[in-house]
Design an enzyme around this catalytic site. Structure first.
Site, PDB file in Angstrom:
ATOM      1  CG  ASP A  39      -2.082 -11.544  -6.008  1.00 29.10           C
ATOM      2  OD1 ASP A  39      -3.207 -11.425  -5.493  1.00 29.10           O
ATOM      3  OD2 ASP A  39      -1.026 -11.608  -5.328  1.00 29.10           O
ATOM      4  CG  ASN A  82     -10.401 -14.066  -0.290  1.00 31.12           C
ATOM      5  OD1 ASN A  82     -11.027 -15.125  -0.355  1.00 31.12           O
ATOM      6  ND2 ASN A  82      -9.145 -13.961  -0.685  1.00 31.12           N
ATOM      7  N   GLY A 115      -9.981 -14.069   4.672  1.00 35.95           N
ATOM      8  CA  GLY A 115      -8.729 -13.867   3.952  1.00 35.95           C
ATOM      9  C   GLY A 115      -8.595 -12.527   3.260  1.00 35.95           C
ATOM     10  CD  GLN A 116     -11.990  -7.500   1.867  1.00 34.75           C
ATOM     11  OE1 GLN A 116     -12.993  -7.874   2.472  1.00 34.75           O
ATOM     12  NE2 GLN A 116     -11.977  -6.440   1.069  1.00 34.75           N
ATOM     13  CB  SER A 117      -4.940  -8.977   3.212  1.00 34.64           C
ATOM     14  OG  SER A 117      -4.665  -9.141   1.832  1.00 34.64           O
ATOM     15  CG  HIS A 168      -9.275  -7.473  -4.173  1.00 35.05           C
ATOM     16  ND1 HIS A 168      -9.431  -6.799  -2.988  1.00 35.05           N
ATOM     17  CD2 HIS A 168      -8.747  -8.678  -3.853  1.00 35.05           C
ATOM     18  CE1 HIS A 168      -9.016  -7.558  -1.984  1.00 35.05           C
ATOM     19  NE2 HIS A 168      -8.601  -8.718  -2.483  1.00 35.05           N
ATOM     20  CG  LEU A 169     -13.567 -11.150  -9.551  1.00 36.66           C
ATOM     21  CD1 LEU A 169     -14.203 -12.059  -8.500  1.00 36.66           C
ATOM     22  CD2 LEU A 169     -14.583 -10.783 -10.626  1.00 36.66           C
ATOM     23  CG  HIS A 170      -8.363 -13.077  -5.603  1.00 33.29           C
ATOM     24  ND1 HIS A 170      -7.007 -13.069  -5.315  1.00 33.29           N
ATOM     25  CD2 HIS A 170      -8.967 -12.485  -4.538  1.00 33.29           C
ATOM     26  CE1 HIS A 170      -6.809 -12.502  -4.132  1.00 33.29           C
ATOM     27  NE2 HIS A 170      -7.976 -12.133  -3.642  1.00 33.29           N
TER      28      HIS A 170
HETATM   29  P1  5GP Z   1      -7.080 -10.463  -0.417  1.00 36.63           P
HETATM   30  O1  5GP Z   1      -6.197 -11.243   0.521  1.00 36.63           O
HETATM   31  O2  5GP Z   1      -7.468  -9.135   0.174  1.00 36.63           O
HETATM   32  O3  5GP Z   1      -8.238 -11.232  -0.975  1.00 36.63           O
HETATM   33  O4  5GP Z   1      -6.178 -10.167  -1.708  1.00 36.63           O
HETATM   34  C1  5GP Z   1      -5.215  -9.174  -1.738  1.00 36.63           C
HETATM   35  C2  5GP Z   1      -4.210  -9.596  -2.760  1.00 36.63           C
HETATM   36  O5  5GP Z   1      -3.406  -8.491  -3.068  1.00 36.63           O
HETATM   37  C3  5GP Z   1      -3.260 -10.704  -2.281  1.00 36.63           C
HETATM   38  O6  5GP Z   1      -3.429 -11.866  -3.094  1.00 36.63           O
HETATM   39  C4  5GP Z   1      -1.881 -10.087  -2.411  1.00 36.63           C
HETATM   40  O7  5GP Z   1      -0.910 -11.001  -2.890  1.00 36.63           O
HETATM   41  C5  5GP Z   1      -2.111  -8.937  -3.370  1.00 36.63           C
HETATM   42  N1  5GP Z   1      -1.218  -7.812  -3.156  1.00 36.63           N
HETATM   43  C6  5GP Z   1      -0.853  -7.273  -1.966  1.00 36.63           C
HETATM   44  N2  5GP Z   1      -0.039  -6.219  -2.161  1.00 36.63           N
HETATM   45  C7  5GP Z   1       0.103  -6.098  -3.521  1.00 36.63           C
HETATM   46  C8  5GP Z   1       0.836  -5.181  -4.347  1.00 36.63           C
HETATM   47  O8  5GP Z   1       1.500  -4.248  -3.884  1.00 36.63           O
HETATM   48  N3  5GP Z   1       0.748  -5.370  -5.693  1.00 36.63           N
HETATM   49  C9  5GP Z   1      -0.001  -6.383  -6.247  1.00 36.63           C
HETATM   50  N4  5GP Z   1       0.002  -6.473  -7.580  1.00 36.63           N
HETATM   51  N5  5GP Z   1      -0.700  -7.262  -5.489  1.00 36.63           N
HETATM   52  C10 5GP Z   1      -0.650  -7.106  -4.147  1.00 36.63           C
END
Ligand code: 5GP
Ligand code: ZN
Length: 112
Positions: free
Chosen positions: A30, A85, A91-93, A98-100
């Protein structure tokens, strides 16, 4: 998906620190790590969220979890947290499933 960040990472069009790859998944660090190990495991194919992935491709869904466990083990962690998320309110962006994988520090509960 033409305009999807994680599709572009899977395709190699946007650089990422890839730590593991399997037939159906890619795992990369991340960019905004929330723990010493913070890796995202994504299916190579585009699905908006975890439930959509599990419905369409159960094998890839299972492989996502096994890849996450392999990453945690490879980085020396017996204890780790896996998070999907789902939805902007949670919090999904990025709307490519994707699995953290979070590990390497005390992970408190409940999460923020
Ligand atoms: P979400 O918020 O959707 O659960 O997780 C998306 C994740 O993607 C966030 O933790 C964010 O830091 C990560 N992320 C966003 N843009 C990029 C990128 O360009 N490269 C990488 N490696 N991670 C990213
Ligand atoms: Zn995508």
């Amino acid at each position: 998906m033409d305009d999807c960040l994680f599709c572009k990472i899977v395709a190699g069009e946007i650089p990422a620190d890839i730590v593991h790859a399997t037939e159906r998944t890619v795992a990369f660090r991340d960019i905004n790590a929330q723990a010493p190990t913070h890796v995202l495991v994504v299916p190579r194919d585009h699905y908006a969220d975890a439930a959509e992935l599990a419905t369409a491709d159960p094998a890839a869904s299972a492989e996502l979890v096994l890849t996450a466990a392999a990453v945690a083990t490879a980085e020396g962690h017996d204890d780790y947290r896996l998070v999907f998320n789902t939805g902007a309110g949670a919090g999904q962006s990025v709307f490519h499933a994707h699995l953290h994988v979070l590990a390497g520090r005390d992970l408190t509960w409940p999460p923020g």
